[in-house]
Design a protein around this motif. Structure first.
Motif, PDB file in Angstrom:
ATOM      1  N   PRO A 235       0.040   8.128 -13.115  1.00 38.00           N
ATOM      2  CA  PRO A 235       0.965   7.027 -13.404  1.00 38.00           C
ATOM      3  C   PRO A 235       2.433   7.350 -13.151  1.00 38.00           C
ATOM      4  CG  PRO A 235      -0.695   7.216 -15.125  1.00 38.00           C
ATOM      5  CD  PRO A 235      -0.881   8.397 -14.231  1.00 38.00           C
ATOM      6  N   SER A 236       2.841   8.607 -13.304  1.00 36.46           N
ATOM      7  CA  SER A 236       4.249   8.960 -13.108  1.00 36.46           C
ATOM      8  C   SER A 236       4.661   8.948 -11.636  1.00 36.46           C
ATOM      9  CB  SER A 236       4.534  10.336 -13.720  1.00 36.46           C
ATOM     10  OG  SER A 236       3.762  11.331 -13.062  1.00 36.46           O
ATOM     11  N   SER A 237       3.694   9.098 -10.736  1.00 40.10           N
ATOM     12  CA  SER A 237       4.003   9.102  -9.293  1.00 40.10           C
ATOM     13  C   SER A 237       3.064   8.150  -8.565  1.00 40.10           C
ATOM     14  CB  SER A 237       3.876  10.516  -8.735  1.00 40.10           C
ATOM     15  OG  SER A 237       2.551  11.007  -8.934  1.00 40.10           O
ATOM     16  N   ASP A 238       2.808   7.005  -9.174  1.00 37.46           N
ATOM     17  CA  ASP A 238       1.832   6.045  -8.646  1.00 37.46           C
ATOM     18  C   ASP A 238       2.302   5.462  -7.311  1.00 37.46           C
ATOM     19  OD1 ASP A 238      -0.548   4.163  -9.089  1.00 37.46           O
ATOM     20  OD2 ASP A 238       1.118   2.753  -8.821  1.00 37.46           O
ATOM     21  N   VAL A 239       1.356   5.411  -6.366  1.00 33.32           N
ATOM     22  CA  VAL A 239       1.599   4.763  -5.079  1.00 33.32           C
ATOM     23  C   VAL A 239       0.613   3.607  -4.951  1.00 33.32           C
ATOM     24  CG1 VAL A 239       1.660   5.014  -2.576  1.00 33.32           C
ATOM     25  CG2 VAL A 239       2.351   6.927  -4.044  1.00 33.32           C
ATOM     26  N   GLU A 240       1.124   2.424  -4.655  1.00 34.06           N
ATOM     27  CA  GLU A 240       0.278   1.231  -4.537  1.00 34.06           C
ATOM     28  C   GLU A 240       0.011   0.951  -3.060  1.00 34.06           C
ATOM     29  OE1 GLU A 240       0.588  -2.638  -7.023  1.00 34.06           O
ATOM     30  OE2 GLU A 240       1.665  -3.051  -5.153  1.00 34.06           O
ATOM     31  N   ILE A 241      -1.272   0.879  -2.714  1.00 36.08           N
ATOM     32  CA  ILE A 241      -1.698   0.574  -1.345  1.00 36.08           C
ATOM     33  C   ILE A 241      -2.227  -0.853  -1.332  1.00 36.08           C
ATOM     34  CG2 ILE A 241      -3.078   1.319   0.621  1.00 36.08           C
ATOM     35  CD1 ILE A 241      -1.178   3.461  -0.443  1.00 36.08           C
ATOM     36  N   ARG A 242      -1.533  -1.748  -0.651  1.00 35.84           N
ATOM     37  CA  ARG A 242      -1.912  -3.158  -0.619  1.00 35.84           C
ATOM     38  C   ARG A 242      -2.765  -3.427   0.608  1.00 35.84           C
ATOM     39  NH1 ARG A 242       3.932  -5.926  -2.391  1.00 35.84           N
ATOM     40  NH2 ARG A 242       3.968  -4.987  -4.497  1.00 35.84           N
ATOM     41  N   LEU A 243      -4.056  -3.660   0.354  1.00 36.03           N
ATOM     42  CA  LEU A 243      -4.994  -3.923   1.447  1.00 36.03           C
ATOM     43  C   LEU A 243      -5.040  -5.422   1.747  1.00 36.03           C
ATOM     44  CD1 LEU A 243      -7.989  -1.611   0.425  1.00 36.03           C
ATOM     45  CD2 LEU A 243      -6.192  -1.143   2.103  1.00 36.03           C
ATOM     46  N   PRO A 244      -5.375  -5.776   2.986  1.00 36.15           N
ATOM     47  CA  PRO A 244      -5.452  -7.202   3.340  1.00 36.15           C
ATOM     48  C   PRO A 244      -6.774  -7.817   2.873  1.00 36.15           C
ATOM     49  CG  PRO A 244      -5.997  -5.863   5.247  1.00 36.15           C
ATOM     50  CD  PRO A 244      -5.599  -4.901   4.153  1.00 36.15           C
ATOM     51  N   GLU A 245      -6.817  -9.134   2.848  1.00 33.90           N
ATOM     52  CA  GLU A 245      -8.049  -9.833   2.496  1.00 33.90           C
ATOM     53  C   GLU A 245      -9.078  -9.726   3.620  1.00 33.90           C
ATOM     54  OE1 GLU A 245      -9.523 -14.375   1.249  1.00 33.90           O
ATOM     55  OE2 GLU A 245      -7.399 -13.925   1.570  1.00 33.90           O
ATOM     56  N   THR A 246      -8.610  -9.766   4.845  1.00 33.37           N
ATOM     57  CA  THR A 246      -9.483  -9.686   6.014  1.00 33.37           C
ATOM     58  C   THR A 246      -9.494  -8.257   6.571  1.00 33.37           C
ATOM     59  OG1 THR A 246      -8.948 -11.985   6.571  1.00 33.37           O
ATOM     60  CG2 THR A 246      -9.974 -10.639   8.292  1.00 33.37           C
ATOM     61  N   ASP A 247     -10.666  -7.753   6.844  1.00 37.77           N
ATOM     62  CA  ASP A 247     -10.858  -6.409   7.407  1.00 37.77           C
ATOM     63  C   ASP A 247     -10.143  -5.315   6.597  1.00 37.77           C
ATOM     64  OD1 ASP A 247     -12.393  -7.430   9.495  1.00 37.77           O
ATOM     65  OD2 ASP A 247     -10.620  -7.783  10.751  1.00 37.77           O
ATOM     66  N   PRO A 248     -10.381  -5.250   5.307  1.00 35.25           N
ATOM     67  CA  PRO A 248      -9.737  -4.186   4.520  1.00 35.25           C
ATOM     68  C   PRO A 248     -10.226  -2.789   4.920  1.00 35.25           C
ATOM     69  CG  PRO A 248     -11.413  -5.279   3.213  1.00 35.25           C
ATOM     70  CD  PRO A 248     -11.271  -6.079   4.470  1.00 35.25           C
ATOM     71  N   ASP A 249     -11.453  -2.691   5.441  1.00 36.85           N
ATOM     72  CA  ASP A 249     -11.978  -1.389   5.847  1.00 36.85           C
ATOM     73  C   ASP A 249     -11.191  -0.815   7.020  1.00 36.85           C
ATOM     74  OD1 ASP A 249     -12.924  -3.580   7.292  1.00 36.85           O
ATOM     75  OD2 ASP A 249     -14.773  -2.551   7.900  1.00 36.85           O
ATOM     76  N   LYS A 250     -10.764  -1.674   7.944  1.00 36.17           N
ATOM     77  CA  LYS A 250      -9.968  -1.206   9.082  1.00 36.17           C
ATOM     78  C   LYS A 250      -8.584  -0.746   8.612  1.00 36.17           C
ATOM     79  CE  LYS A 250     -12.267  -4.112  12.535  1.00 36.17           C
ATOM     80  NZ  LYS A 250     -12.079  -5.195  13.546  1.00 36.17           N
ATOM     81  N   ALA A 251      -8.002  -1.489   7.672  1.00 42.60           N
ATOM     82  CA  ALA A 251      -6.690  -1.111   7.151  1.00 42.60           C
ATOM     83  C   ALA A 251      -6.773   0.214   6.393  1.00 42.60           C
ATOM     84  CB  ALA A 251      -6.158  -2.219   6.240  1.00 42.60           C
ATOM     85  N   TRP A 252      -7.860   0.404   5.669  1.00 42.36           N
ATOM     86  CA  TRP A 252      -8.048   1.651   4.916  1.00 42.36           C
ATOM     87  C   TRP A 252      -8.191   2.837   5.872  1.00 42.36           C
ATOM     88  CZ3 TRP A 252      -7.375   4.317   0.799  1.00 42.36           C
ATOM     89  CH2 TRP A 252      -8.209   5.375   0.438  1.00 42.36           C
TER      90      TRP A 252
END
Length: 301
Positions: A235-252
């Motif tokens: 929590p002290s160094s949290d990084v938020e990765i915002r994935l898309p609704e479409t093709d989240p596997d490709k973005a990941w």
């Protein structure tokens, strides 16, 4: 002297007669073990015959069109008859139970020792067992003359669901296992949001395609039931990765490759936005926004 000898002989003969009679009496008694075995066989055999008679009678009553109330009364009377004949519940064995409370299993069976074993509804017992949070499937077997065997397959938690301040475990089927304490499962990732349990299996399958990065994911928040925001690090160094609704596997997969090639998480990053295809938006802790566009040829601009 003669008188004493005569009296002694008579006493000895009397004792010998008494011993002989006692021996003949013991010999005429049947062995206890043989009688017990014979009695058990007779009683068990009568119980099985009684069960057959009851089953046949119920089938005949049903075929003859008797009212259901009459059939139910015949069934109850028949079950009581088999119980009196020795077909009663004496033992219950359970296989596969690890986390399911023992008391819940016996409560679901709905029978106690001494009940007629043919009066136990096997299908209803199985349904009640499978309604227990920890039980994925159950098999209940009636083994005459006196045994019920229960086989349980338990659920395997894969995540913790946080919903409105409460925590529950989630298994691979998206089934929620309600618990008061999930402290023993702190190694599991946390999923947050309405509908998150049902989509947990697909989420974990996607993350598993990049194992090294998946190990760093602490939590995943389902946004509006449509897409995921991943949280990496403590929590002290949290990084938020915002994935898309479409093709989240490709973005990941793209994010994982960027991390391998450029180690972007080594910087003071707070948000990595992947919602726009072929575009990476990074927000630093200092509120500086960096935007990178990836061309078809793979070059950054």
């Amino acid at each position: 002297m003669r008188r004493l000898i005569g009296k002694t002989d008579k006493a000895n003969k009397a004792r010998e007669t008494t011993r002989a009679e006692a021996h003949r009496a013991r010999k005429s008694r049947p062995p206890k073990k043989q009688l017990g075995l014979r009695g058990w066989l007779l009683r068990g055999g009568f119980g099985i015959v009684a069960a057959g008679v009851v089953s046949g009678g119920l089938a005949l009553a049903w075929q003859q069109g008797y009212p259901q109330q009459v059939v139910d009364r015949l069934h109850l009377a028949g079950v009581n008859l088999t119980g009196s004949a020795g077909l009663t519940l004496r033992r219950v064995t359970v296989e596969g139970r690890l986390r399911t409370p023992r008391a819940d299993v016996f409560a679901a069976l709905g029978a106690t020792q001494g009940d007629p074993i043919l009066g136990i509804d096997i299908d209803q017992a199985r349904a009640r067992l499978e309604s227990i949070d920890w039980v994925r499937s159950a098999v209940v077997e009636r083994r005459l003359p006196d045994l019920i065997h229960i086989q349980i397959a338990e659920r395997s938690p894969v995540a913790i669901w946080q919903n409105r301040g409460r925590f529950s475990l989630v298994d691979t089927d998206g089934h929620v296992i309600n618990r008061q304490d999930v402290g023993g499962w702190s190694h599991l990732p946390i999923v947050v949001g309405d509908g998150a349990p049902e989509r947990t299996r697909d989420l974990l399958a996607m993350l598993a395609t990049e194992n090294r990065m998946a190990e760093r994911v602490r939590a995943a928040v389902l946004v509006s039931g449509r897409r995921w925001n991943l949280h990496i690090g403590d929590p002290s160094s949290d990084v938020e990765i915002r994935l898309p609704e479409t093709d989240p596997d490709k973005a990941w997969a793209w994010f994982a490759s960027l991390q391998r090639d450029h180690n972007i998480l080594a910087r003071d990053v707070r948000i990595v936005d992947l919602r726009t295809p072929d575009r990476l938006v990074v927000r630093l802790a200092s509120d500086v926004v960096e935007e990178t566009q990836v061309l078809k040829g793979g070059e950054d601009t």
